[in-house]
Design a protein around this motif. Structure first.
Motif, PDB file in Angstrom:
ATOM      1  N   ASP A 100      28.609  70.523  20.604  1.00 10.27           N
ATOM      2  CA  ASP A 100      29.736  70.277  19.700  1.00 10.27           C
ATOM      3  C   ASP A 100      30.930  71.152  20.074  1.00 10.27           C
ATOM      4  OD1 ASP A 100      28.402  68.341  18.283  1.00 10.27           O
ATOM      5  OD2 ASP A 100      27.740  69.690  16.685  1.00 10.27           O
ATOM      6  N   GLU A 101      30.657  72.435  20.383  1.00  8.52           N
ATOM      7  CA  GLU A 101      31.734  73.343  20.798  1.00  8.52           C
ATOM      8  C   GLU A 101      32.367  72.875  22.106  1.00  8.52           C
ATOM      9  OE1 GLU A 101      30.587  77.786  19.291  1.00  8.52           O
ATOM     10  OE2 GLU A 101      29.215  76.868  20.727  1.00  8.52           O
ATOM     11  N   MET A 102      31.547  72.345  22.997  1.00  2.99           N
ATOM     12  CA  MET A 102      32.039  71.851  24.273  1.00  2.99           C
ATOM     13  C   MET A 102      33.053  70.728  24.057  1.00  2.99           C
ATOM     14  SD  MET A 102      29.781  70.521  27.532  1.00  2.99           S
ATOM     15  CE  MET A 102      28.954  69.261  26.618  1.00  2.99           C
ATOM     16  N   MET A 103      32.751  69.830  23.147  1.00  5.15           N
ATOM     17  CA  MET A 103      33.675  68.736  22.858  1.00  5.15           C
ATOM     18  C   MET A 103      34.961  69.251  22.214  1.00  5.15           C
ATOM     19  SD  MET A 103      31.264  65.553  21.670  1.00  5.15           S
ATOM     20  CE  MET A 103      29.792  65.106  22.599  1.00  5.15           C
ATOM     21  N   GLU A 104      34.824  70.259  21.346  1.00  9.83           N
ATOM     22  CA  GLU A 104      36.011  70.824  20.709  1.00  9.83           C
ATOM     23  C   GLU A 104      36.899  71.518  21.732  1.00  9.83           C
ATOM     24  OE1 GLU A 104      37.214  70.451  17.610  1.00  9.83           O
ATOM     25  OE2 GLU A 104      35.592  68.982  17.508  1.00  9.83           O
ATOM     26  N   MET A 105      36.313  72.179  22.716  1.00 12.30           N
ATOM     27  CA  MET A 105      37.089  72.848  23.753  1.00 12.30           C
ATOM     28  C   MET A 105      37.921  71.857  24.544  1.00 12.30           C
ATOM     29  SD  MET A 105      34.495  75.708  25.298  1.00 12.30           S
ATOM     30  CE  MET A 105      35.747  76.305  26.438  1.00 12.30           C
ATOM     31  N   ALA A 106      37.401  70.642  24.681  1.00 10.60           N
ATOM     32  CA  ALA A 106      38.112  69.606  25.439  1.00 10.60           C
ATOM     33  C   ALA A 106      39.072  68.820  24.555  1.00 10.60           C
ATOM     34  CB  ALA A 106      37.102  68.666  26.092  1.00 10.60           C
ATOM     35  N   GLY A 107      39.227  69.235  23.290  1.00 12.01           N
ATOM     36  CA  GLY A 107      40.215  68.601  22.426  1.00 12.01           C
ATOM     37  C   GLY A 107      39.648  67.839  21.253  1.00 12.01           C
ATOM     38  N   GLY A 108      38.327  67.765  21.166  1.00 10.87           N
ATOM     39  CA  GLY A 108      37.707  67.013  20.084  1.00 10.87           C
ATOM     40  C   GLY A 108      37.166  65.682  20.565  1.00 10.87           C
ATOM     41  N   ALA A 109      36.152  65.187  19.876  1.00 10.95           N
ATOM     42  CA  ALA A 109      35.435  63.988  20.329  1.00 10.95           C
ATOM     43  C   ALA A 109      36.334  62.772  20.505  1.00 10.95           C
ATOM     44  CB  ALA A 109      34.305  63.659  19.355  1.00 10.95           C
ATOM     45  N   GLU A 124      47.558  79.123  37.875  1.00 15.27           N
ATOM     46  CA  GLU A 124      48.702  79.981  37.563  1.00 15.27           C
ATOM     47  C   GLU A 124      49.883  79.163  37.065  1.00 15.27           C
ATOM     48  OE1 GLU A 124      51.205  82.023  40.723  1.00 15.27           O
ATOM     49  OE2 GLU A 124      49.852  83.630  40.099  1.00 15.27           O
ATOM     50  N   LYS A 125      50.597  79.698  36.089  1.00 21.71           N
ATOM     51  CA  LYS A 125      51.755  79.017  35.516  1.00 21.71           C
ATOM     52  C   LYS A 125      52.723  78.590  36.616  1.00 21.71           C
ATOM     53  CE  LYS A 125      55.361  79.514  32.039  1.00 21.71           C
ATOM     54  NZ  LYS A 125      55.933  80.372  30.980  1.00 21.71           N
ATOM     55  N   ASP A 126      53.128  77.349  36.554  1.00 20.20           N
ATOM     56  CA  ASP A 126      54.027  76.762  37.549  1.00 20.20           C
ATOM     57  C   ASP A 126      55.424  76.646  36.951  1.00 20.20           C
ATOM     58  OD1 ASP A 126      55.438  74.449  38.981  1.00 20.20           O
ATOM     59  OD2 ASP A 126      53.652  74.696  40.214  1.00 20.20           O
ATOM     60  N   GLN A 127      56.425  76.923  37.758  1.00 24.94           N
ATOM     61  CA  GLN A 127      57.791  76.895  37.245  1.00 24.94           C
ATOM     62  C   GLN A 127      58.212  75.501  36.782  1.00 24.94           C
ATOM     63  OE1 GLN A 127      60.498  77.944  40.371  1.00 24.94           O
ATOM     64  NE2 GLN A 127      59.663  76.478  41.825  1.00 24.94           N
ATOM     65  N   LEU A 128      57.493  74.474  37.214  1.00 27.25           N
ATOM     66  CA  LEU A 128      57.839  73.115  36.810  1.00 27.25           C
ATOM     67  C   LEU A 128      56.976  72.633  35.645  1.00 27.25           C
ATOM     68  CD1 LEU A 128      58.348  71.451  40.301  1.00 27.25           C
ATOM     69  CD2 LEU A 128      60.061  72.442  38.787  1.00 27.25           C
ATOM     70  N   PHE A 129      56.085  73.493  35.200  1.00 27.67           N
ATOM     71  CA  PHE A 129      55.208  73.106  34.101  1.00 27.67           C
ATOM     72  C   PHE A 129      55.364  74.118  32.990  1.00 27.67           C
ATOM     73  CE2 PHE A 129      51.146  71.979  32.055  1.00 27.67           C
ATOM     74  CZ  PHE A 129      51.218  70.601  32.157  1.00 27.67           C
ATOM     75  N   ASP A 130      55.331  73.676  31.755  1.00 28.18           N
ATOM     76  CA  ASP A 130      55.654  74.533  30.616  1.00 28.18           C
ATOM     77  C   ASP A 130      54.636  75.628  30.354  1.00 28.18           C
ATOM     78  OD1 ASP A 130      57.956  73.109  30.163  1.00 28.18           O
ATOM     79  OD2 ASP A 130      57.038  71.758  28.705  1.00 28.18           O
ATOM     80  N   ASP A 131      53.439  75.446  30.808  1.00 28.36           N
ATOM     81  CA  ASP A 131      52.397  76.415  30.481  1.00 28.36           C
ATOM     82  C   ASP A 131      51.408  76.485  31.632  1.00 28.36           C
ATOM     83  OD1 ASP A 131      50.936  78.241  29.113  1.00 28.36           O
ATOM     84  OD2 ASP A 131      50.567  76.986  27.356  1.00 28.36           O
ATOM     85  N   SER A 132      50.494  77.446  31.540  1.00 26.72           N
ATOM     86  CA  SER A 132      49.433  77.490  32.531  1.00 26.72           C
ATOM     87  C   SER A 132      48.647  76.185  32.485  1.00 26.72           C
ATOM     88  CB  SER A 132      48.494  78.671  32.248  1.00 26.72           C
ATOM     89  OG  SER A 132      49.164  79.892  32.407  1.00 26.72           O
ATOM     90  N   ILE A 133      48.149  75.773  33.628  1.00 30.77           N
ATOM     91  CA  ILE A 133      47.405  74.519  33.712  1.00 30.77           C
ATOM     92  C   ILE A 133      45.930  74.830  33.523  1.00 30.77           C
ATOM     93  CG2 ILE A 133      46.867  72.536  35.161  1.00 30.77           C
ATOM     94  CD1 ILE A 133      49.491  73.021  36.619  1.00 30.77           C
ATOM     95  N   ASN A 134      45.389  74.394  32.422  1.00 31.05           N
ATOM     96  CA  ASN A 134      44.006  74.701  32.095  1.00 31.05           C
ATOM     97  C   ASN A 134      43.095  73.509  32.361  1.00 31.05           C
ATOM     98  OD1 ASN A 134      44.213  77.455  30.672  1.00 31.05           O
ATOM     99  ND2 ASN A 134      45.756  76.231  29.619  1.00 31.05           N
ATOM    100  N   GLY A 135      41.932  73.821  32.838  1.00 36.06           N
ATOM    101  CA  GLY A 135      40.902  72.803  32.991  1.00 36.06           C
ATOM    102  C   GLY A 135      39.577  73.426  32.615  1.00 36.06           C
ATOM    103  N   HIS A 136      38.599  72.609  32.404  1.00 32.79           N
ATOM    104  CA  HIS A 136      37.270  73.119  32.075  1.00 32.79           C
ATOM    105  C   HIS A 136      36.246  72.519  33.022  1.00 32.79           C
ATOM    106  CE1 HIS A 136      38.525  75.102  28.409  1.00 32.79           C
ATOM    107  NE2 HIS A 136      39.029  73.982  27.938  1.00 32.79           N
TER     108      HIS A 136
END
Length: 212
Positions: free
Chosen positions: A51-60, A177-189
């Motif tokens: 359940d936590e895994m699904m929440e980390m990815a944004g919810g079911a 790492e945060k890219d100057q063309l992207f608003d935030d760090s690029i996260n993946g799981h």
């Protein structure tokens, strides 16, 4: 307590170190694809419930881009690499030089899907290559499958067999790492779903006993 939840802090640190080596290799591969310097790190490795895994990815019900593959060879299991749609869209634009590309609705552009699948293949392959080199075991990925779907539907596919013996997964947080063309760090799981014997094989190859 499931077999995954019995992992101790030292073993988690080992998995994190493997993850960081894999992230370095993946960053090198991604830099070549995008023709720009990319840094990647693994700030955390942890045990979470399904359940936590699904929440980390944004919810079911949250729609994501996901690459799924099986780990095969001396040790087996499943692996997901999950990206939010804005991040997937961003990376596809970089890979195809098509700044107008949008992930909006099906049917999706075949070239874009092929790029995303190859990206997931390269990144996951980098992790498994590091794991194989680190343990000196033969571990290789299956042909990856790509889906753009709700988290619940995406992850449930990889849980069908594992859910009979466990209710937890290993999460390798991955940050570009945060890219100057992207608003935030690029996260993946990376979600690592080892088969029951996987961890014993890995840690035995490294000379780490369950009680270390």
């Amino acid at each position: 307590m499931s077999f995954i939840e019995k992992i101790n802090p030292l073993q988690l640190d080992i998995l994190k170190e493997i993850g960081n080596i894999g992230a370095g290799n993946a960053a090198t591969a991604l830099s070549a694809i995008l023709n720009r310097k990319i840094a990647m790190n693994v700030p955390n490795v942890r045990i979470v419930s399904f359940d936590e895994m699904m929440e980390m990815a944004g919810g079911a019900d949250h729609v994501v881009a996901s690459v799924f593959l099986r780990m095969e060879g001396d040790a087996s299991g499943s692996m997901f690499f999950i990206l939010s749609l804005p991040v997937a869209e961003y990376l596809i634009r970089k890979m195809t030089d098509d700044v107008t590309f949008l992930i909006d609705s099906a049917p999706y552009n075949e070239l874009a899907l092929s790029c995303l699948q190859e990206l997931g293949n390269i990144l996951a392959g980098s992790y498994l290559s590091s794991l194989s080199d680190f343990t000196r075991l033969n571990i290789h990925p299956s042909v990856p499958s790509l889906s753009i779907d709700m988290v619940g539907a995406t992850i449930s596919y990889g849980l069908l067999e594992l859910s009979q013996v466990s209710d937890a997964a290993i999460v390798i947080d991955t940050v570009l790492e945060k890219d100057q063309l992207f608003d935030d760090s690029i996260n993946g799981h990376f979600f690592l779903l080892p088969d029951p014997e996987f961890l014993d094989i890995i840690f035995s190859a490294l000379g780490v006993s369950p009680n270390d």
